[in-house]
Write a protein that holds these residues in place. Structure first.
Motif, PDB file in Angstrom:
ATOM      1  N   ASN A  84       0.832  -1.199   0.000  1.00 48.46           N
ATOM      2  CA  ASN A  84       0.000   0.000   0.000  1.00 48.46           C
ATOM      3  C   ASN A  84       0.870   1.253   0.000  1.00 48.46           C
ATOM      4  OD1 ASN A  84      -2.319  -1.633   0.174  1.00 48.46           O
ATOM      5  ND2 ASN A  84      -2.256  -1.592   2.415  1.00 48.46           N
ATOM      6  N   ASN A  85       0.259   2.349  -0.365  1.00 48.52           N
ATOM      7  CA  ASN A  85       0.957   3.636  -0.388  1.00 48.52           C
ATOM      8  C   ASN A  85       2.304   3.504  -1.110  1.00 48.52           C
ATOM      9  OD1 ASN A  85       1.481   6.340   0.125  1.00 48.52           O
ATOM     10  ND2 ASN A  85       2.294   5.958   2.179  1.00 48.52           N
ATOM     11  N   LEU A  86       2.252   2.957  -2.286  1.00 42.01           N
ATOM     12  CA  LEU A  86       3.479   2.717  -3.041  1.00 42.01           C
ATOM     13  C   LEU A  86       4.154   4.026  -3.448  1.00 42.01           C
ATOM     14  CD1 LEU A  86       2.242  -0.316  -5.094  1.00 42.01           C
ATOM     15  CD2 LEU A  86       4.345  -0.284  -3.739  1.00 42.01           C
ATOM     16  N   LYS A  87       5.471   3.984  -3.484  1.00 42.13           N
ATOM     17  CA  LYS A  87       6.281   5.140  -3.829  1.00 42.13           C
ATOM     18  C   LYS A  87       7.141   4.807  -5.054  1.00 42.13           C
ATOM     19  CE  LYS A  87       6.723   6.238   1.089  1.00 42.13           C
ATOM     20  NZ  LYS A  87       7.669   6.483   2.206  1.00 42.13           N
ATOM     21  N   PRO A  88       7.563   5.810  -5.796  1.00 45.47           N
ATOM     22  CA  PRO A  88       8.422   5.543  -6.964  1.00 45.47           C
ATOM     23  C   PRO A  88       9.669   4.729  -6.600  1.00 45.47           C
ATOM     24  CG  PRO A  88       7.602   7.772  -7.067  1.00 45.47           C
ATOM     25  CD  PRO A  88       7.160   7.226  -5.733  1.00 45.47           C
ATOM     26  N   GLU A  89      10.191   4.919  -5.412  1.00 44.00           N
ATOM     27  CA  GLU A  89      11.384   4.179  -4.999  1.00 44.00           C
ATOM     28  C   GLU A  89      11.104   2.704  -4.721  1.00 44.00           C
ATOM     29  OE1 GLU A  89      10.232   7.045  -3.687  1.00 44.00           O
ATOM     30  OE2 GLU A  89      10.533   7.101  -1.491  1.00 44.00           O
ATOM     31  N   ASP A  90       9.824   2.297  -4.736  1.00 44.62           N
ATOM     32  CA  ASP A  90       9.486   0.881  -4.614  1.00 44.62           C
ATOM     33  C   ASP A  90       9.606   0.154  -5.957  1.00 44.62           C
ATOM     34  OD1 ASP A  90       6.864   1.860  -2.375  1.00 44.62           O
ATOM     35  OD2 ASP A  90       8.792   0.939  -1.830  1.00 44.62           O
ATOM     36  N   THR A  91       9.816   0.896  -7.014  1.00 45.70           N
ATOM     37  CA  THR A  91       9.954   0.298  -8.339  1.00 45.70           C
ATOM     38  C   THR A  91      11.134  -0.669  -8.367  1.00 45.70           C
ATOM     39  OG1 THR A  91       8.977   2.183  -9.480  1.00 45.70           O
ATOM     40  CG2 THR A  91      10.454   0.768 -10.763  1.00 45.70           C
ATOM     41  N   ALA A  92      10.868  -1.906  -8.761  1.00 42.05           N
ATOM     42  CA  ALA A  92      11.910  -2.934  -8.792  1.00 42.05           C
ATOM     43  C   ALA A  92      11.309  -4.241  -9.301  1.00 42.05           C
ATOM     44  CB  ALA A  92      12.491  -3.163  -7.391  1.00 42.05           C
TER      45      ALA A  92
END
Length: 126
Positions: A84-92
């Motif tokens: 939840n509340n995903l952030k661009p830095e979670d991209t992987a």
């Protein structure tokens, strides 16, 4: 051997949610825990979360604590990662992996896991 298949990745906007699944098959009795790791190109593969099959104890990295929830369905040999509340830095690229160890002190260590899935891509746009 233990076979692991991830699913549920995709592309979302910042603030959105995704639910990843990791289905295990084969010699699953050799697995004590399942962990999630992620890797961005050019970076090290990093620990995200883990859960122990026997008692459901959960473990999180500081970067996802409070936003991600790991859970399991023993009957289906499946582990889930609710993000939840995903952030661009979670991209992987997100991988699930199986650990034979009961001792949770090893769960954050990539080298401790003996079977890995192929990964599922998560992309978060700003």
């Amino acid at each position: 051997q233990v076979q692991l298949v991830e699913s549920g990745g995709g592309q979302v906007q910042a603030g959105g949610s995704l639910r990843l699944s990791c289905a295990a098959s084969g010699r699953t009795f050799t697995s004590s825990a399942v962990g999630w790791f992620r890797q961005d190109p050019g970076k090290e593969r990093e620990f995200v979360s883990a859960i122990r099959w026997s008692d459901g104890n959960t473990y999180y990295s500081d970067s996802v604590k409070g936003r991600f929830t790991i859970s399991k369905d023993n009957a289906k040999n499946t582990v889930f990662l609710q993000m939840n509340n995903l952030k661009p830095e979670d991209t992987a690229l997100y991988y699930c992996a199986s650990s034979p160890r009961y001792d949770s002190s090893w769960y954050r260590t990539r080298a401790d896991y003996d079977y890995w899935g192929q990964g599922t891509q998560v992309t978060v746009s700003s």
